[in-house]
Design an enzyme around this catalytic site. Sequence first.
Site, PDB file in Angstrom:
ATOM      1  CG  ASN A  23      -2.112  -1.036   0.863  1.00  0.00           C
ATOM      2  OD1 ASN A  23      -2.259  -1.496  -0.271  1.00  0.00           O
ATOM      3  ND2 ASN A  23      -2.880  -1.390   1.880  1.00  0.00           N
ATOM      4  NE  ARG A  92     -10.700   1.977  -3.897  1.00  0.00           N
ATOM      5  CZ  ARG A  92     -11.889   2.353  -4.321  1.00  0.00           C
ATOM      6  NH1 ARG A  92     -12.526   1.663  -5.228  1.00  0.00           N
ATOM      7  NH2 ARG A  92     -12.457   3.413  -3.831  1.00  0.00           N
ATOM      8  CB  CYS A 116     -10.699  -6.055  -2.423  1.00  0.00           C
ATOM      9  SG  CYS A 116      -9.170  -6.979  -2.604  1.00  0.00           S
ATOM     10  N   PRO A 122     -16.438   4.703  -2.027  1.00  0.00           N
ATOM     11  CG  PRO A 122     -17.659   6.293  -0.817  1.00  0.00           C
ATOM     12  CD  PRO A 122     -17.199   4.864  -0.775  1.00  0.00           C
ATOM     13  CB  ILE A 123     -12.997   8.292  -4.983  1.00  0.00           C
ATOM     14  CG1 ILE A 123     -13.764   8.541  -6.282  1.00  0.00           C
ATOM     15  CG2 ILE A 123     -12.379   6.899  -4.983  1.00  0.00           C
ATOM     16  CD1 ILE A 123     -12.827   8.679  -7.492  1.00  0.00           C
ATOM     17  CB  ILE A 326     -12.215   0.236   7.971  1.00  0.00           C
ATOM     18  CG1 ILE A 326     -11.436   0.422   9.283  1.00  0.00           C
ATOM     19  CG2 ILE A 326     -11.650   1.112   6.849  1.00  0.00           C
ATOM     20  CD1 ILE A 326     -11.332   1.831   9.819  1.00  0.00           C
ATOM     21  NE  ARG A 396      -5.396  -6.868  -6.410  1.00  0.00           N
ATOM     22  CZ  ARG A 396      -6.280  -6.517  -5.479  1.00  0.00           C
ATOM     23  NH1 ARG A 396      -7.366  -7.216  -5.308  1.00  0.00           N
ATOM     24  NH2 ARG A 396      -6.098  -5.452  -4.729  1.00  0.00           N
TER      25      ARG A 396
HETATM   26  N1  EPU Z   1     -14.199   6.440   2.096  1.00  0.00           N
HETATM   27  C1  EPU Z   1     -15.229   7.273   1.722  1.00  0.00           C
HETATM   28  N2  EPU Z   1     -14.961   8.246   0.811  1.00  0.00           N
HETATM   29  C2  EPU Z   1     -13.722   8.423   0.283  1.00  0.00           C
HETATM   30  C3  EPU Z   1     -12.669   7.582   0.671  1.00  0.00           C
HETATM   31  C4  EPU Z   1     -12.940   6.579   1.592  1.00  0.00           C
HETATM   32  O1  EPU Z   1     -16.359   7.127   2.174  1.00  0.00           O
HETATM   33  O2  EPU Z   1     -13.556   9.324  -0.546  1.00  0.00           O
HETATM   34  C5  EPU Z   1     -14.471   5.373   3.071  1.00  0.00           C
HETATM   35  C6  EPU Z   1     -14.237   3.974   2.482  1.00  0.00           C
HETATM   36  O3  EPU Z   1     -15.368   3.526   1.773  1.00  0.00           O
HETATM   37  C7  EPU Z   1     -13.930   3.175   3.723  1.00  0.00           C
HETATM   38  C8  EPU Z   1     -13.188   4.176   4.621  1.00  0.00           C
HETATM   39  O4  EPU Z   1     -13.526   5.457   4.123  1.00  0.00           O
HETATM   40  O5  EPU Z   1     -15.126   2.784   4.328  1.00  0.00           O
HETATM   41  C9  EPU Z   1     -11.689   4.038   4.637  1.00  0.00           C
HETATM   42  O6  EPU Z   1     -11.192   4.034   3.307  1.00  0.00           O
HETATM   43  P1  EPU Z   1      -9.729   4.474   2.902  1.00  0.00           P
HETATM   44  O7  EPU Z   1      -9.837   5.537   1.889  1.00  0.00           O
HETATM   45  O8  EPU Z   1      -8.917   4.731   4.131  1.00  0.00           O
HETATM   46  O9  EPU Z   1      -9.190   3.157   2.220  1.00  0.00           O
HETATM   47  P2  EPU Z   1      -8.619   2.974   0.769  1.00  0.00           P
HETATM   48  O10 EPU Z   1      -7.703   4.088   0.423  1.00  0.00           O
HETATM   49  O11 EPU Z   1      -9.711   2.606  -0.174  1.00  0.00           O
HETATM   50  C10 EPU Z   1      -6.493   1.728   1.669  1.00  0.00           C
HETATM   51  C11 EPU Z   1      -5.822   0.434   1.350  1.00  0.00           C
HETATM   52  C12 EPU Z   1      -6.675  -0.704   1.876  1.00  0.00           C
HETATM   53  C13 EPU Z   1      -6.827  -0.548   3.383  1.00  0.00           C
HETATM   54  C14 EPU Z   1      -7.434   0.825   3.696  1.00  0.00           C
HETATM   55  C15 EPU Z   1      -7.538   1.118   5.173  1.00  0.00           C
HETATM   56  C16 EPU Z   1      -4.664   0.896  -0.705  1.00  0.00           C
HETATM   57  C17 EPU Z   1      -4.591   0.730  -2.161  1.00  0.00           C
HETATM   58  N3  EPU Z   1      -5.683   0.321  -0.098  1.00  0.00           N
HETATM   59  O12 EPU Z   1      -7.754   1.675   1.003  1.00  0.00           O
HETATM   60  O13 EPU Z   1      -5.966  -1.897   1.616  1.00  0.00           O
HETATM   61  O14 EPU Z   1      -7.684  -1.539   3.860  1.00  0.00           O
HETATM   62  O15 EPU Z   1      -6.621   1.855   3.083  1.00  0.00           O
HETATM   63  O16 EPU Z   1      -6.309   1.022   5.790  1.00  0.00           O
HETATM   64  O17 EPU Z   1      -3.803   1.513  -0.091  1.00  0.00           O
HETATM   65  C18 EPU Z   1      -5.736  -4.195   1.229  1.00  0.00           C
HETATM   66  O18 EPU Z   1      -4.513  -4.011   1.162  1.00  0.00           O
HETATM   67  O19 EPU Z   1      -6.254  -5.340   1.258  1.00  0.00           O
HETATM   68  C19 EPU Z   1      -6.625  -3.039   1.269  1.00  0.00           C
HETATM   69  C20 EPU Z   1      -7.911  -3.130   1.012  1.00  0.00           C
END
Ligand code: EPU
Length: 418
Positions: A23, A92, A116, A122-123, A326, A396
């Site tokens: 990550n 992702r 996954c 959402p972003i 989360i 992955r």
């Molecule tokens: N969220 C929103 N809006 C946003 C961004 C996030 O609602 O604009 C929500 C997500 O839906 C989630 C929460 O906030 O419920 C946390 O999401 P976050 O953005 O922190 O996670 P991510 O960036 O999508 C990364 C890792 C994940 C890891 C999470 C939490 C990467 C590519 N992915 O995901 O890794 O679980 O942070 O630490 O860095 C994995 O490695 O298996 C994995 C899923």
Amino acid sequence: MKAIKIVGGKTLSGSIRISGAKNSAVALIPAAILASDKVTICNVPEITDTDALSEILEYLGAKVNRASESMVIDPSTITNKEIPSSISKKLRASYYFMGALLGKYKKVSMYFPGGCSIGKRPINLHLKGFEALGATVTIENDLYKVEAKELKGNQIYLDIASVGATINIMLAAVLAKGETVIDNAAKEPEIVNVATFLNNMGAHISGAGTSKIIIKGVTELKGCFHEVIPDRIEAGTYAIMGALCGSYLKIDNIIPKHLESLLLKFEEMGVDTEVGEDYISISKPNNYKPTSIKTMVYPGFPTDLQQPFTVLLTQSKGTSSVEETIFENRFMHVPYLNKMGANIVTAGNKASIKGPTPLTGCEVEATDLRAGAALVVAALVADGETIITNVEHILRGYEEIVEKLTNVGAKIEIVEID
Ligand code: EPU
């Protein structure tokens, strides 16, 4: 179809060298775009997620040279063009091209990322950050177009301390005019690793690792040399295997502090660990006490270890519980663990685990990366043979998982099945 076959019940001993953090690497590779000349990143894990990012870089015209775990990226030949869904959907982390291309060219056009299916994911917070910097966002079907005449620093409050949004906003803000402040920023070690990389390139970022990150915009970023931190989730996964099947299993090349929440849970359960400067050594105890975990942002218990840790809970005497805060959909491993003999009941975002229950090998499916890791953990402790399908998810994120486990005594191989 590729599958992983494991014959369980073997003792694991010896040493496993942990790779660079997925990550972190998946953010550093797109971030290299921001430099004006060559960037060298070492300790890049050889996993399909980093391959997919190289493919996107090459599609954009960057020169990528990969020799084992080091990656040299020359972004000076990039043409900023639309990233098609066929490559953005592979993972992702393709969303980091949004922040990096926007930061450098003030314009980006790409399709929604993949990854996954562990929740809605959402972003909106990424986009909120880009808009606060002066960009406009248009979305047509799954195509995201983000552009700005000029990016200007601003104060951005994240409603959720999102890892992806924090990094993406940093990428977009490093070359913006003036100062950007990210409040309620994520504090994960990967964020610090990315901020250090950008600072090595000449950016001015302070506060990474705290909930307030301050970015003073600069006009140019130069090439640099940088190292990916060790993967705390890979390390945690092998440590859990050690707690279940280990005899002095050494998890090497790690930063133990990054695993503190896991190590404290081991202690509560009666699992002994020896913690060195850059390793932990772990052995299976005679029995395990039950415990509860609640996933939280760093330094809380990581959601990425929730699934593998649940397997350990199936072997503790009494009732344990898991609360996932989360992601909405991170219990997809549970039906397969129950198929193997576990007694897990889920209700909403909570799971209750009664143990100890012997596990028996059977055919199971890796529905996502960490669910797959959990099934590998379960198969190692189970009686008999387990076949795990959909192994692409596992590959992955875990570099050379078959080789690493074989070297410490596991009976594991990749097989072709119909
Ligand atoms: N969220 C929103 N809006 C946003 C961004 C996030 O609602 O604009 C929500 C997500 O839906 C989630 C929460 O906030 O419920 C946390 O999401 P976050 O953005 O922190 O996670 P991510 O960036 O999508 C990364 C890792 C994940 C890891 C999470 C939490 C990467 C590519 N992915 O995901 O890794 O679980 O942070 O630490 O860095 C994995 O490695 O298996 C994995 C899923």
